[in-house]
Design an enzyme around this catalytic site. Structure first.
Site, PDB file in Angstrom:
ATOM      1  CB  ALA A  92     -27.862  -8.110  -2.928  1.00 21.47           C
ATOM      2  CG  ASP A 134     -30.726  -7.721  -6.350  1.00 21.80           C
ATOM      3  OD1 ASP A 134     -31.557  -8.134  -7.166  1.00 21.80           O
ATOM      4  OD2 ASP A 134     -29.842  -6.885  -6.619  1.00 21.80           O
TER       5      ASP A 134
END
Ligand code: PMV
Length: 316
Positions: A92, A134
Site C-alpha cells: 500500500a 491500508d
C-alpha cells in the site's frame, strides 16, 4: 513523462482491529507508523527499477500504475523501511508513494482522495479483492477508521466496489505505545484474502466470525476514543482469537502474541497474517521487545501519529 525528478514517500501502517472482515465492508481501525516507503522517479529509456531492467510481472503494483498511463520509459529508485510481506502495508505504501510521484510528474490531480482511490484500485486489481484500509492510511497518515460511528471520526472519503462500501474517516490518535514483532515469514496478502473469501462462501460459521470481528472492532473504536488501553488491549487479544479461527494466524504469530501478553494490555496479528507481524499495546515496550526476541521474532517499537504521503520535485 516530463523531465526532472520527483521524490515521494508514504508510511506503512498497523491495523489495530478489523483486518480481513473489512474486506467485506465491516469496520476497521489503522494507524500510520514511522517506517516509510520512498521512491524517486525520472524519465528514462525502458522501465528501470533500481538501475535494472526488470519484468513488471514480478512487480504487479508498479505494473498496474504504469500500464494505466501507458508509461514505458521511466527510472524508479526505491528505498523501503517496511519489509515486504510483513503485514505492515509495504505494498500500500509503495502504491501510495509511486502514484503520488507519477501524478505530480504528469501534472495530474494530486489531492489525497484521488491518490487514495487509485491506490485502492491498484490493490484491488493485484489482490483480486481488497479494502481501502491500508491504502487510505498510507495516503492520509495519522489514524484512519473505516465505517466508524459518526461520533468517533471525521469522514474524509467514500469508496465502493464489489457490492461493499467504505466510509473512510480521520480519527484522533491518543498517545499509545505499540511494539511490532515480525516473524520473518513473508506472506502475500492476496492468497490469504482469497482463503477467507472461500471459507466465508462455503461456511456459515465463517460469516459469524466476520460479524463478530466487526463488533469487536466497533467496541475497540470506542475504547481508543476514550483512551481506554485496558479495554482496547482485551479487544485486540479477542480479535486475534477470532482471526485464528478464520485460519489466518500461524504458530509463529501465536507464539509471539502469547509471549507479549505478560507485559501488555493485549496483542494480535496485524495485517493479512499467515506470517508477517503481530502487535502488542503496552506501557513496557522494552520488556515486550525482549519477550518477542526470545521467541525468535524481530521486535521494534513504532511511533504513530505520523504524516501520510509527500511528493515534491527534487532539487538536483
Ligand atoms: O498484510 P497487509 O498489510 O497487506 O494488510 C491486509 C489487510 C487485509 O484486511 C487482510 C486486506 C485488505 O485489503 O484490507
Amino acid at each position: 513523462m516530463r523531465g526532472r525528478t520527483v521524490r515521494a514517500s508514504a508510511p506503512g501502517k498497523l491495523i489495530v482491529l478489523g483486518e480481513h472482515s473489512v474486506v467485506f465492508g465491516k469496520p476497521a481501525l489503522a494507524l500510520a507508523i514511522d517506517r516509510r516507503f520512498g521512491c524517486e522517479i525520472s524519465p528514462g529509456s525502458g522501465v528501470l527499477l533500481n538501475g535494472v531492467g526488470v519484468s513488471l510481472r514480478l512487480h504487479p503494483h508498479i505494473d498496474s500504475i504504469l500500464r494505466r498511463r501507458e508509461i514505458s520509459d521511466i527510472r524508479i529508485i526505491t528505498d523501503s523501511e517496511i519489509p515486504s510481506g510483513s503485514g505492515l502495508g509495504s505494498s500500500a505504501a509503495l502504491s501510495a508513494a509511486l502514484i503520488s510521484a507519477v501524478r505530480l510528474m504528469m501534472r495530474e490531480e494530486c489531492r489525497e482522495e484521488a491518490v487514495a482511490l487509485e491506490a485502492f484500485e491498484t490493490e484491488y486489481e493485484v489482490q483480486g479483492r481488497a479494502s481501502p484500509i491500508d491504502t487510505s492510511t498510507s495516503v492520509h497518515g495519522g489514524g484512519v477508521a473505516v465505517n466508524c460511528p459518526e461520533s468517533i471520526g471525521t469522514p474524509i472519503w467514500n469508496i465502493s466496489k464489489g457490492g461493499n462500501s467504505w466510509t473512510v474517516s480521520d480519527i484522533p490518535v491518543p498517545k499509545m505505545t505499540f511494539v511490532v514483532g515480525y516473524t520473518g515469514i513473508k506472506a502475500a496478502t492476496g492468497p490469504l484474502v482469497q482463503k477467507v473469501r472461500k471459507y466465508k462462501e462455503s461456511n456459515r460459521f465463517a460469516s459469524d466470525i466476520i460479524d463478530e470481528i466487526g463488533d469487536v472492532t466497533l467496541s475497540g473504536m470506542s475504547a481508543i476514543s476514550r483512551n481506554d488501553k485496558q479495554n482496547l488491549g482485551e479487544l485486540m487479544t479477542r480479535d486475534h482469537k477470532l482471526l485464528s479461527i478464520l485460519g489466518v494466524s500461524c504458530k509463529e504469530l501465536n507464539k509471539l502474541v502469547d509471549a507479549s501478553l505478560e507485559h501488555s494490555y493485549g496483542a494480535k496479528l496485524t495485517g493479512s497474517g499467515g506470517g508477517g507481524s503481530m502487535i502488542a499495546l503496552t506501557d513496557e515496550p522494552e520488556k515486550v521487545c525482549r519477550a518477542i526476541a526470545l521467541r525468535g521474532g524481530e521486535p521494534f517499537i513504532v511511533r504513530t501519529g505520523v504524516p501520510g504521503i509527500s511528493a515534491e520535485f527534487a532539487e538536483l
